[in-house]
Design a protein around this motif. Structure first.
Motif, PDB file in Angstrom:
ATOM      1  N   ILE A   1      16.058   8.727   0.374  1.00 44.89           N
ATOM      2  CA  ILE A   1      15.106   9.340   1.103  1.00 44.89           C
ATOM      3  C   ILE A   1      14.092   9.990  -0.668  1.00 44.89           C
ATOM      4  CG2 ILE A   1      13.699  10.772   2.463  1.00 44.89           C
ATOM      5  CD1 ILE A   1      15.916   9.718   4.706  1.00 44.89           C
ATOM      6  N   ALA A   2      15.207  11.117  -0.678  1.00 41.69           N
ATOM      7  CA  ALA A   2      14.537  11.615  -2.244  1.00 41.69           C
ATOM      8  C   ALA A   2      14.457  11.156  -3.045  1.00 41.69           C
ATOM      9  CB  ALA A   2      15.806  12.811  -2.087  1.00 41.69           C
ATOM     10  N   GLU A   3      14.951  10.043  -3.232  1.00 39.53           N
ATOM     11  CA  GLU A   3      14.638   9.581  -4.198  1.00 39.53           C
ATOM     12  C   GLU A   3      13.063   8.209  -4.199  1.00 39.53           C
ATOM     13  OE1 GLU A   3      18.155   6.258  -5.205  1.00 39.53           O
ATOM     14  OE2 GLU A   3      18.971   8.129  -6.679  1.00 39.53           O
ATOM     15  N   ALA A   4      13.402   7.080  -3.201  1.00 39.36           N
ATOM     16  CA  ALA A   4      11.382   6.749  -2.521  1.00 39.36           C
ATOM     17  C   ALA A   4      10.489   8.446  -2.955  1.00 39.36           C
ATOM     18  CB  ALA A   4      11.790   6.530  -1.391  1.00 39.36           C
ATOM     19  N   THR A   5      10.618   9.282  -2.154  1.00 37.43           N
ATOM     20  CA  THR A   5       9.860  10.467  -2.194  1.00 37.43           C
ATOM     21  C   THR A   5       8.937  10.606  -3.963  1.00 37.43           C
ATOM     22  OG1 THR A   5      11.230  11.940  -1.938  1.00 37.43           O
ATOM     23  CG2 THR A   5       9.775  11.477   0.035  1.00 37.43           C
TER      24      THR A   5
ATOM     25  N   ALA B   1       9.655   6.984   8.963  1.00 39.27           N
ATOM     26  CA  ALA B   1      10.568   6.376   9.606  1.00 39.27           C
ATOM     27  C   ALA B   1      11.946   6.586   8.923  1.00 39.27           C
ATOM     28  CB  ALA B   1      10.538   5.210  10.009  1.00 39.27           C
ATOM     29  N   SER B   2      12.256   6.731   7.856  1.00 40.88           N
ATOM     30  CA  SER B   2      13.910   6.550   7.848  1.00 40.88           C
ATOM     31  C   SER B   2      14.417   8.604   7.481  1.00 40.88           C
ATOM     32  CB  SER B   2      13.814   6.701   6.388  1.00 40.88           C
ATOM     33  OG  SER B   2      14.153   5.141   6.001  1.00 40.88           O
ATOM     34  N   VAL B   3      12.184   9.872   7.602  1.00 40.24           N
ATOM     35  CA  VAL B   3      13.609  10.352   7.294  1.00 40.24           C
ATOM     36  C   VAL B   3      13.290  10.989   9.207  1.00 40.24           C
ATOM     37  CG1 VAL B   3      12.250  12.773   8.084  1.00 40.24           C
ATOM     38  CG2 VAL B   3      11.930  11.476   5.431  1.00 40.24           C
ATOM     39  N   THR B   4      13.008  10.400   9.845  1.00 39.65           N
ATOM     40  CA  THR B   4      13.375  10.815  10.945  1.00 39.65           C
ATOM     41  C   THR B   4      13.963  10.091  11.472  1.00 39.65           C
ATOM     42  OG1 THR B   4      10.299  10.222  11.673  1.00 39.65           O
ATOM     43  CG2 THR B   4      12.066  10.243  13.548  1.00 39.65           C
TER      44      THR B   4
ATOM     45  N   THR C   1       0.797  -1.043  -0.246  1.00 35.57           N
ATOM     46  CA  THR C   1       0.345   0.161  -0.150  1.00 35.57           C
ATOM     47  C   THR C   1       1.099   1.858  -0.198  1.00 35.57           C
ATOM     48  OG1 THR C   1      -0.331  -0.060   2.559  1.00 35.57           O
ATOM     49  CG2 THR C   1      -1.837  -1.562   0.991  1.00 35.57           C
ATOM     50  N   PRO C   2       0.473   2.659  -0.392  1.00 34.15           N
ATOM     51  CA  PRO C   2       0.866   3.710  -0.846  1.00 34.15           C
ATOM     52  C   PRO C   2       1.543   3.896   1.133  1.00 34.15           C
ATOM     53  CG  PRO C   2      -0.513   3.778  -1.980  1.00 34.15           C
ATOM     54  CD  PRO C   2      -1.059   2.537  -1.896  1.00 34.15           C
ATOM     55  N   ALA C   3       0.450   3.501   1.794  1.00 33.65           N
ATOM     56  CA  ALA C   3       0.541   4.283   2.748  1.00 33.65           C
ATOM     57  C   ALA C   3       1.440   3.302   3.731  1.00 33.65           C
ATOM     58  CB  ALA C   3      -1.199   3.890   3.934  1.00 33.65           C
ATOM     59  N   ARG C   4       1.718   2.503   3.662  1.00 36.41           N
ATOM     60  CA  ARG C   4       2.521   1.556   4.331  1.00 36.41           C
ATOM     61  C   ARG C   4       4.201   2.255   3.700  1.00 36.41           C
ATOM     62  NH1 ARG C   4       4.797  -3.435   7.028  1.00 36.41           N
ATOM     63  NH2 ARG C   4       7.048  -3.142   7.075  1.00 36.41           N
ATOM     64  N   ALA C   5       4.114   3.046   2.440  1.00 32.40           N
ATOM     65  CA  ALA C   5       5.688   3.203   1.990  1.00 32.40           C
ATOM     66  C   ALA C   5       5.985   3.981   2.042  1.00 32.40           C
ATOM     67  CB  ALA C   5       5.910   2.899   0.466  1.00 32.40           C
ATOM     68  N   SER C   6       4.635   5.037   2.522  1.00 34.01           N
ATOM     69  CA  SER C   6       4.810   6.580   3.094  1.00 34.01           C
ATOM     70  C   SER C   6       5.316   6.283   4.565  1.00 34.01           C
ATOM     71  CB  SER C   6       3.863   7.148   2.968  1.00 34.01           C
ATOM     72  OG  SER C   6       3.375   7.615   1.341  1.00 34.01           O
ATOM     73  N   SER C   7       5.150   4.974   5.671  1.00 38.27           N
ATOM     74  CA  SER C   7       4.949   5.391   7.146  1.00 38.27           C
ATOM     75  C   SER C   7       6.757   5.056   7.134  1.00 38.27           C
ATOM     76  CB  SER C   7       4.609   3.897   7.325  1.00 38.27           C
ATOM     77  OG  SER C   7       4.877   4.014   8.852  1.00 38.27           O
ATOM     78  N   GLU C   8       7.161   4.393   6.274  1.00 42.32           N
ATOM     79  CA  GLU C   8       8.761   3.530   5.914  1.00 42.32           C
ATOM     80  C   GLU C   8       9.053   4.845   5.605  1.00 42.32           C
ATOM     81  OE1 GLU C   8       9.479   1.472   6.816  1.00 42.32           O
ATOM     82  OE2 GLU C   8       8.116   0.338   7.460  1.00 42.32           O
TER      83      GLU C   8
ATOM     84  N   LYS D   1       1.752  13.730  -0.670  1.00 42.12           N
ATOM     85  CA  LYS D   1       2.403  13.017   0.566  1.00 42.12           C
ATOM     86  C   LYS D   1       3.868  13.337   0.710  1.00 42.12           C
ATOM     87  CE  LYS D   1      -0.156  10.018   1.534  1.00 42.12           C
ATOM     88  NZ  LYS D   1      -0.334   9.298   2.630  1.00 42.12           N
ATOM     89  N   ARG D   2       4.736  14.735  -0.491  1.00 42.05           N
ATOM     90  CA  ARG D   2       5.579  14.708  -0.841  1.00 42.05           C
ATOM     91  C   ARG D   2       5.817  15.762   0.454  1.00 42.05           C
ATOM     92  NH1 ARG D   2       6.619  14.224  -6.197  1.00 42.05           N
ATOM     93  NH2 ARG D   2       5.930  15.701  -6.923  1.00 42.05           N
ATOM     94  N   ARG D   3       4.507  16.621   0.201  1.00 42.98           N
ATOM     95  CA  ARG D   3       4.257  18.170   1.236  1.00 42.98           C
ATOM     96  C   ARG D   3       4.431  17.792   2.289  1.00 42.98           C
ATOM     97  NH1 ARG D   3       0.442  19.502  -1.633  1.00 42.98           N
ATOM     98  NH2 ARG D   3       1.601  20.952  -2.955  1.00 42.98           N
ATOM     99  N   GLU D   4       3.912  16.597   2.888  1.00 45.06           N
ATOM    100  CA  GLU D   4       4.144  15.690   4.375  1.00 45.06           C
ATOM    101  C   GLU D   4       4.806  15.544   4.301  1.00 45.06           C
ATOM    102  OE1 GLU D   4       1.179  11.936   6.272  1.00 45.06           O
ATOM    103  OE2 GLU D   4       0.158  13.701   4.737  1.00 45.06           O
ATOM    104  N   LEU D   5       5.967  14.635   3.709  1.00 43.81           N
ATOM    105  CA  LEU D   5       6.830  14.596   4.427  1.00 43.81           C
ATOM    106  C   LEU D   5       7.490  15.143   4.607  1.00 43.81           C
ATOM    107  CD1 LEU D   5       7.238  11.149   1.930  1.00 43.81           C
ATOM    108  CD2 LEU D   5       7.649  11.489   4.515  1.00 43.81           C
TER     109      LEU D   5
END
Length: 179
Positions: free
Chosen positions: A150-154, A122-125, A112-119, A161-165
């Motif tokens: 992180i940049a490539e994953a986003t 976590a990496s950003v944190t 899911t995109p939600a799980r990808a965003s969560s990961e 989602k990018r704005r949220e990250l």
């Protein structure tokens, strides 16, 4: 290293194949080997600290290792705490783990995109905590590579989602900086 990982990837693919005649014990041993011994071997390789190989060669090794991880069910990685950036593997291990996770996101491993965003979050944190600390390792090429991962994953995320990250990244900087 890359040829060894390619051979391991073929074994992992055979394990997924319903016709493969590998016992569950053999599958478990191979997965454990990949998650523990191979991970530790890449983490502790002398070139990770001294940059004796080019960035391209290092990226090939990372991609090959991640290809092996992609052949494992997500439950296996979760049970092994592969997605937990807890610091148990030290800076080099957590940087490698973060790069693997963001590569998995880029390869659309997560259902899911939600799980990808969560990961990614976590990496950003983890990344923010490293930047805010006063260790010499912060200025290493490893942290720069984590930031690039992180940049490539986003890049696979939509604009919201990018704005949220980005907001989460700034929030983390503020929280860590005020501590």
């Amino acid at each position: 290293t890359v040829s060894y990982l390619a051979a391991m990837e073929r074994l992992m693919k055979r394990m997924k194949d319903a016709k493969a005649s590998m016992s569950p014990k053999v599958c478990s041993i191979l997965r454990n080997h990949m998650l523990k011994r191979v991970f530790a071997g890449i983490r502790d390789a002398p070139w990770t600290a001294t940059s004796r190989v080019s960035h391209t060669e290092e990226q090939l090794i990372l991609e090959s290792y991640t290809d092996c991880l992609e052949e494992m069910p997500i439950e296996v990685l979760g049970k092994a705490d592969f997605f937990a950036l807890k610091g148990v593997d030290g800076f080099a291990g957590e940087a490698l783990r973060s790069r693997c996770i963001t590569t998995l996101v880029r390869h659309e491993y997560f259902a899911t995109p939600a799980r990808a965003s969560s990961e990614i979050a976590a990496s950003v944190t983890w990344f923010c905590r490293q930047l805010a600390s006063a260790r010499d390792e912060i200025f290493s090429s490893s942290l720069l590579r984590v930031a690039c991962g992180i940049a490539e994953a986003t890049s696979v995320e939509n604009d919201d989602k990018r704005r949220e990250l980005l907001m989460r990244l700034l929030d983390n900087f503020l929280m860590v900086g005020s501590a």
